[in-house]
Design a protein around this motif. Structure first.
Motif, PDB file in Angstrom:
ATOM      1  N   TYR A   1       0.536  -1.325  -0.106  1.00 17.36           N
ATOM      2  CA  TYR A   1       0.267  -0.019   0.493  1.00 17.36           C
ATOM      3  C   TYR A   1       0.419   1.299  -0.054  1.00 17.36           C
ATOM      4  N   GLY A   2      -0.096   1.934  -0.944  1.00 17.16           N
ATOM      5  CA  GLY A   2       1.010   3.752  -0.786  1.00 17.16           C
ATOM      6  C   GLY A   2       0.722   4.424  -1.728  1.00 17.16           C
TER       7      GLY A   2
ATOM      8  N   GLU B   1      -3.209   1.589  -4.281  1.00 15.93           N
ATOM      9  CA  GLU B   1      -2.623   3.247  -3.012  1.00 15.93           C
ATOM     10  C   GLU B   1      -4.156   3.533  -2.557  1.00 15.93           C
ATOM     11  N   THR B   2      -5.064   2.871  -2.541  1.00 15.52           N
ATOM     12  CA  THR B   2      -6.236   2.737  -1.851  1.00 15.52           C
ATOM     13  C   THR B   2      -5.993   1.631  -0.509  1.00 15.52           C
ATOM     14  N   ASP B   3      -6.856   1.906   0.513  1.00  9.30           N
ATOM     15  CA  ASP B   3      -7.465   1.221   1.662  1.00  9.30           C
ATOM     16  C   ASP B   3      -8.002  -0.630   0.931  1.00  9.30           C
TER      17      ASP B   3
ATOM     18  N   ASP C   1      -6.152  -1.759  -7.155  1.00 15.75           N
ATOM     19  CA  ASP C   1      -7.503  -1.494  -7.028  1.00 15.75           C
ATOM     20  C   ASP C   1      -7.931  -0.173  -7.922  1.00 15.75           C
ATOM     21  N   ARG C   2      -7.353  -0.401  -9.055  1.00 13.91           N
ATOM     22  CA  ARG C   2      -7.796   0.125  -9.742  1.00 13.91           C
ATOM     23  C   ARG C   2      -8.907  -0.952 -11.318  1.00 13.91           C
TER      24      ARG C   2
ATOM     25  N   GLU D   1     -16.953  -0.558   1.148  1.00 17.47           N
ATOM     26  CA  GLU D   1     -17.816   0.644   0.125  1.00 17.47           C
ATOM     27  C   GLU D   1     -18.112  -0.352  -1.164  1.00 17.47           C
ATOM     28  N   LYS D   2     -18.159  -1.479  -1.089  1.00 11.51           N
ATOM     29  CA  LYS D   2     -18.618  -2.453  -2.405  1.00 11.51           C
ATOM     30  C   LYS D   2     -17.719  -1.966  -3.803  1.00 11.51           C
ATOM     31  N   LYS D   3     -16.496  -1.616  -3.456  1.00 13.43           N
ATOM     32  CA  LYS D   3     -15.577  -0.502  -4.995  1.00 13.43           C
ATOM     33  C   LYS D   3     -14.809  -1.944  -5.011  1.00 13.43           C
ATOM     34  N   PHE D   4     -14.621  -3.122  -4.513  1.00 12.36           N
ATOM     35  CA  PHE D   4     -13.394  -4.121  -4.433  1.00 12.36           C
ATOM     36  C   PHE D   4     -14.238  -5.668  -3.709  1.00 12.36           C
TER      37      PHE D   4
END
Length: 458
Positions: free
Chosen positions: A178-179, A288-290, A249-250, A297-300
């Motif tokens: 992460y970073g 880059e994100t948690d 994450d993208r 948030e149901k994004k991953f």
């Protein structure tokens, strides 16, 4: 052994369409048919061979040995070297063709000049040599890839991150780095690969942020372009090595489900193929994100998160690693001075300003700025006027002492405290600080203690 059968008409059809040296003899050794170039190797025309006995031609020294008697005797395919009257050598192959009773009715022989085969052999040796060179070059580039980097780890948080990475490097366990962009995630991934059991294998990067969704799976798993040719994907190329999935994450939720299935089953199926291939790679990801927050948030996809996030490692941004910024400035200044064959120095004022910047682009941005300063500065000493305009700070932002309403001793103390603080950020030890400032090491320790207490009482 499979048996071949010819009808009378099929012999003529085969021979009339063949451009190679092919001869057909019957079970008595009489030449029945020959292609138009047959006989040239023996100094004869094709017409001169028709009706002749291979036994007689062998006695006359036209060629030796005759392949037909060998095939008739052994009733199988025979390959031998034949010598001609001119002294040349021919690689000749004889094949039996059986009738319905299982007897050899015909023998078909075809030949190649040995010199032609030697040319092919030499060509194959050249290809093998070129392939060996390519393999050696790949190994050299791979070794260079993992030995050229240097790691600046002055801050405690960076040291802890690299310590964790090295501790789990030898374990074939998934890792998520992460970073922010430019914090060194790729560097630490390469370091883990170098110290892993897969260090002799490939290190393949796959950036989810740059590959369009329309070709994502094709690049990942490959595809079958014909019945016999399969275009390999990056997972196949990474076989036995490390697969670095950048910016995981993208990735869209649709693709996350497919990737989760591959990682869970440890198999993947190239597009258009009916078979699947075992997955033998070590997975390292970056984000880059948690990802835990992204799951809530149901994004991953939760399933993919639990497969990947076995060992999370966080790399903090440069603005939270002032010790690393200080060391990196000195490191890049030395690196680019050597690269451009110059000797550049930096004033404390420039150094202090660089320490106070936020460096949103992290290490990449800092590296870029130092290279610009080395290249564009006119003199040997880099001063504030050499800084790009967007990186200059007003004097009031980095000078915290004033002349109004203060006595000279107080002003001098303020200046001394600021200089000591700058030196403390720039140099690692009090001994080094003493050498630069031209005072004793005990004096540096005493003054630092004095001004530390002063700041705590303010």
């Amino acid at each position: 052994m499979a048996q071949f059968h010819l009808t009378p008409n099929s012999i003529q059809e085969v021979l009339e369409t063949h451009d190679e040296d092919v001869i057909v003899t019957n079970h008595e050794g009489i030449i029945m048919k020959a292609t138009r170039i047959s006989g040239h190797r023996y100094g004869l025309e094709a017409e001169d061979l028709i009706g002749k006995s291979v036994y007689e031609l062998e006695k006359e020294g036209i060629f030796t040995p005759a392949v037909t008697p060998l095939v008739l005797k052994q009733k199988k395919k025979i390959v031998t070297i034949q010598k001609t009257a001119s002294g040349s050598k021919i690689l000749i192959t004889g094949m039996p063709f059986f009738n319905y009773n299982g007897d050899v009715d015909y023998v078909i022989s075809y030949s190649y000049d040995v010199s032609e085969l030697l040319v092919i052999q030499d060509y194959m040796k050249e290809i093998e040599y070129e392939m060996a060179k390519v393999q050696e070059e790949v190994q050299h580039l791979r070794r260079q890839m993992f030995t050229a980097s240097e790691y600046i780890m002055r801050s405690k948080c960076t040291q802890e991150a690299f310590s964790t990475a090295r501790r789990v490097a030898s374990l074939d366990v998934p890792v998520v780095l992460y970073g922010e962009l430019g914090t060194g995630k790729t560097t630490i991934a390469k370091e883990m690969h170098k110290e892993s059991m897969r260090s002799n294998g490939p290190f393949i990067e796959f950036d989810c942020a740059t590959i369009p969704e329309s070709i994502f799976l094709k690049e990942l798993v490959g595809e079958q372009s014909s019945d016999t040719i399969t275009v390999p994907g990056l997972l196949s190329i990474a076989e036995g090595g490390t697969f670095f999935l950048k910016n995981v994450d993208r990735m869209s939720l649709h693709l996350q489900a497919k990737v989760a299935k591959i990682f869970k089953e440890e198999r993947f199926q190239p597009l258009g193929c009916e078979f699947s291939i075992p997955l033998h790679v070590r997975i390292i990801c970056s984000s880059e994100t948690d990802l835990q927050r992204a799951v809530s948030e149901k994004k991953f996809l939760g399933e993919l998160y639990y497969l990947l996030n076995i060992v999370p490692i966080t790399l903090k941004p440069l603005r939270d690693r002032i010790e690393d910024v200080s060391a990196l400035i000195s490191h890049f200044l030395q690196t680019f001075s050597a690269k451009y064959k110059t000797e550049k120095m930096m004033t404390d004022l420039v150094f202090t300003q660089l320490l106070q910047l936020e460096w949103r682009g992290n290490i990449q941005e800092l590296r870029h700025v130092i290279e610009r300063l080395v290249v564009h500065s006119v003199g040997e000493v880099i001063d504030t006027h050499d800084l790009p305009h967007e990186y200059r700070l007003p004097e009031d932002d980095f000078s915290d002492f004033t002349l109004v309403g203060e006595t000279l001793p107080v002003i001098l103390e303020q200046v001394e405290m600021q200089i000591l603080n700058r030196a403390k950020k720039r140099y690692k030890t009090t001994t080094e600080m003493a050498r630069i400032l031209g005072i004793s090491q005990p004096s540096v320790v005493r003054k630092l203690k004095k001004y530390t207490q002063t700041e705590e009482n303010i």
